[in-house]
Design a protein around this motif. Structure first.
Motif, PDB file in Angstrom:
ATOM      1  N   SER A   1     -11.758   5.822   4.590  1.00  0.00           N
ATOM      2  CA  SER A   1     -10.355   5.897   5.202  1.00  0.00           C
ATOM      3  C   SER A   1      -8.827   5.923   4.173  1.00  0.00           C
ATOM      4  O   SER A   1      -8.057   6.427   3.969  1.00  0.00           O
ATOM      5  CB  SER A   1      -9.807   4.276   6.278  1.00  0.00           C
ATOM      6  N   TYR A   2      -9.755   5.299   3.384  1.00  0.00           N
ATOM      7  CA  TYR A   2      -8.632   5.439   1.832  1.00  0.00           C
ATOM      8  C   TYR A   2      -8.121   6.919   0.889  1.00  0.00           C
ATOM      9  O   TYR A   2      -7.551   6.834   0.625  1.00  0.00           O
ATOM     10  CB  TYR A   2      -9.178   4.216   0.565  1.00  0.00           C
TER      11      TYR A   2
ATOM     12  N   ARG B   1       1.145   5.738   0.319  1.00  0.00           N
ATOM     13  CA  ARG B   1       0.289   7.107   0.040  1.00  0.00           C
ATOM     14  C   ARG B   1       0.866   7.868  -0.074  1.00  0.00           C
ATOM     15  O   ARG B   1       1.833   7.930  -0.567  1.00  0.00           O
ATOM     16  CB  ARG B   1       0.824   7.203   1.945  1.00  0.00           C
TER      17      ARG B   1
ATOM     18  N   ARG C   1      -8.375  -0.559   7.593  1.00  0.00           N
ATOM     19  CA  ARG C   1      -8.488   0.373   7.822  1.00  0.00           C
ATOM     20  C   ARG C   1      -7.178   1.201   6.813  1.00  0.00           C
ATOM     21  O   ARG C   1      -7.229   2.467   6.049  1.00  0.00           O
ATOM     22  CB  ARG C   1      -8.363   1.120   9.401  1.00  0.00           C
ATOM     23  N   ASP C   2      -6.275   0.579   7.409  1.00  0.00           N
ATOM     24  CA  ASP C   2      -5.486   0.966   7.083  1.00  0.00           C
ATOM     25  C   ASP C   2      -4.123   0.724   5.639  1.00  0.00           C
ATOM     26  O   ASP C   2      -2.703   0.711   5.400  1.00  0.00           O
ATOM     27  CB  ASP C   2      -3.877   1.365   8.162  1.00  0.00           C
ATOM     28  N   GLY C   3      -5.180   0.078   4.656  1.00  0.00           N
ATOM     29  CA  GLY C   3      -4.402  -0.433   3.386  1.00  0.00           C
ATOM     30  C   GLY C   3      -4.190  -2.322   3.593  1.00  0.00           C
ATOM     31  O   GLY C   3      -4.149  -2.605   4.860  1.00  0.00           O
TER      32      GLY C   3
ATOM     33  N   GLU D   1       1.792  -6.911   7.521  1.00  0.00           N
ATOM     34  CA  GLU D   1       2.482  -6.305   8.848  1.00  0.00           C
ATOM     35  C   GLU D   1       2.177  -6.434  10.071  1.00  0.00           C
ATOM     36  O   GLU D   1       3.124  -6.563  10.574  1.00  0.00           O
ATOM     37  CB  GLU D   1       2.229  -4.410   8.763  1.00  0.00           C
TER      38      GLU D   1
ATOM     39  N   ASP E   1      -3.452   0.478  -3.028  1.00  0.00           N
ATOM     40  CA  ASP E   1      -2.988  -0.439  -2.957  1.00  0.00           C
ATOM     41  C   ASP E   1      -2.070  -0.850  -4.111  1.00  0.00           C
ATOM     42  O   ASP E   1      -2.807  -0.060  -4.951  1.00  0.00           O
ATOM     43  CB  ASP E   1      -4.166  -1.933  -2.610  1.00  0.00           C
TER      44      ASP E   1
ATOM     45  N   LEU F   1      -4.595   6.445   0.416  1.00  0.00           N
ATOM     46  CA  LEU F   1      -4.523   5.106  -0.013  1.00  0.00           C
ATOM     47  C   LEU F   1      -4.564   4.616  -0.940  1.00  0.00           C
ATOM     48  O   LEU F   1      -5.384   4.122  -1.437  1.00  0.00           O
ATOM     49  CB  LEU F   1      -4.878   4.184   1.100  1.00  0.00           C
TER      50      LEU F   1
ATOM     51  N   ALA G   1      -1.305  -4.257   5.693  1.00  0.00           N
ATOM     52  CA  ALA G   1      -1.939  -4.145   7.443  1.00  0.00           C
ATOM     53  C   ALA G   1      -1.883  -5.301   7.618  1.00  0.00           C
ATOM     54  O   ALA G   1      -1.362  -6.126   8.107  1.00  0.00           O
ATOM     55  CB  ALA G   1      -3.668  -3.091   7.158  1.00  0.00           C
TER      56      ALA G   1
ATOM     57  N   THR H   1       0.651  -1.154  -0.163  1.00  0.00           N
ATOM     58  CA  THR H   1      -0.014   0.304   0.274  1.00  0.00           C
ATOM     59  C   THR H   1       0.629   1.308  -0.077  1.00  0.00           C
ATOM     60  O   THR H   1       1.922   1.387   1.171  1.00  0.00           O
ATOM     61  CB  THR H   1      -1.520  -0.180   1.048  1.00  0.00           C
TER      62      THR H   1
END
Length: 409
Positions: A309-310, A45, A202-204, A210, A52, A50, A207, A43
């Motif tokens: 969130s994207y 930024r 939410r964070d791509g 990770e 992908d 965001l 996440a 992903t």
């Protein structure tokens, strides 16, 4: 430099393999060539968006995801459980009646005009509709002719609008529009779509890997491209690692280059992301179900309607994806996306474009859901050793770890 096990590649398969080995007390190191974990799941930024690398979704119904991932921590944002199909007469909607009850009236209107097409589609999907007391779906599918998707749909008499919707939907999921994927695999994916609604963290999407990597800490070494593997030696620019076991957890082309293991052909995708000042209020995937599609896209979606969130406040994020052979003209992709969504896209600005030539391994008939992970003294894992999916990557990593631990006993 030495470790009990060296894992080459920090994609989902490599990370899952390393997790299992570390939990079993093995000294394991993961060598990743790039600057981040995830392999093809990355992903970026860009200006508050965001994006992908390729339009990807996470289906929480995958058994491996339910078992080995903290899904709640990802903050999943689901898309609508349905598809919007652009036709010569307008827009037809088909949705899951239980997961998206608001789509039921539109779905019934679409189906009511096509009872013969609905019956044919039900014949094709019969293994998913019939009760299977005491039997796994894989056992049921094993009794079905092992043919490609096109042959199976033709045999069931699926045609008309519903056939075009199925074909165009799968073109985006399987990255093929010729029906060459094994029918058994297409049905397995269909069952997953019935059981869960694909979503975005939410964070791509990054996440997900990770989260797996966080359990491994300093065992994961980034910026460590592997040049050669010779027996139990793994050569990098910074030196040579020796290990009792070496696991190659790269993508298919890299695995073939490092080990000589036969791998399936891969399929590619081009995804363009646009910033839009406004966008239709729809969280559905849109496809072109006209007899002759008017552009290159296999699908488009207003991503920020499903996953707020994207996009930054006051903007929307739209994606359009095309098969690699069709994704040459970014402007034509934008025009087609606007056409499918029913809006004028001239105010959209490109945020990013991702060309992913090896996005998925081909899943051809005869279908095999688990290729061997042992290749001589090496162990090889990745979605090219299992099914071409997040599920397949995680299961393949687990199988690789199990193989290493079995040899060590």
């Amino acid at each position: 430099m030495r470790a009990d096990v060296v894992v080459v590649g920090a994609g989902l398969a490599g990370l899952r393999c390393a997790q299992v080995l570390a939990a079993a007390g093995r000294d394991v190191v993961v060598l990743e060539a790039s600057d981040g974990v995830g392999g093809r799941i990355r992903t970026d930024r860009v200006d508050g968006f965001l994006v992908d690398r390729g339009f990807q979704l996470l289906n929480p119904a995958y058994p491996a995801v339910r078992r080995w991932v903290d899904v709640d921590a990802l903050g999943l944002q689901p898309f609508g459980a349905g598809v919007a199909a652009r036709t010569e007469d307008g827009l037809d909607v088909l949705g899951h009646p239980l997961r998206s009850p608001g789509l039921l009236p539109a779905t019934l209107r679409t189906a009511a005009r096509r009872p013969r097409e609905v019956a044919a589609l039900a014949r094709w999907a019969a293994p998913l509709l019939r009760p299977r007391p005491g039997r796994e779906l894989s056992e049921v599918l094993a009794q079905r002719a092992d043919v490609d998707r096109r042959t199976a749909l033709d045999g069931a008499g699926v045609d008309g609008l519903l056939r075009r919707v199925v074909d165009r939907f799968f073109a985006g999921v399987l990255l093929e529009d010729d029906g060459s994927t094994a029918d058994r695999f297409a049905l397995l994916l269909t069952w997953m779509f019935v059981r869960g609604v694909p979503a975005l963290p939410r964070d791509g999407m990054q996440a997900l890997p990770e989260q797996l990597a966080a359990t491994l800490g300093e065992r994961v070494r980034l910026g460590q491209p592997v040049r050669r593997i010779t027996g139990s030696s793994v050569e990098t620019d910074d030196g040579t690692w020796t290990a009792d076991h070496v696991v190659v957890a790269t993508g298919a082309p890299e695995a073939a280059g490092l080990t000589g293991v036969p791998v399936p052909a891969t399929k590619g995708v081009v995804t363009v992301w646009w910033s839009a000042p406004d966008a239709p209020d729809t969280d559905l995937l849109h496809v072109d179900a006209r007899r002759t599609p008017t552009g290159p896209l296999v699908n488009t979606a207003v991503v920020s309607r499903a996953a707020p969130s994207y996009a930054p406040p006051g903007r929307h994020l739209v994606q359009g994806s095309a098969l690699t052979r069709d994704g040459g003209d970014t402007e034509e992709m934008r025009r087609h996306a606007g056409d499918l969504l029913g809006v004028d896209p001239r105010g959209w600005e490109v945020v990013a474009r991702h060309d992913v030539p090896h996005a998925l391994p081909a899943q051809l008939a005869p279908f095999s859901s688990a290729r061997p992970v042992r290749h001589g003294d090496l162990v090889v894992c990745g979605d090219h050793r299992d099914t071409g999916s997040i599920q397949g990557a995680l299961v393949s990593g687990q199988r690789a770890a199990d193989d290493v631990l079995a040899v060590g006993r």
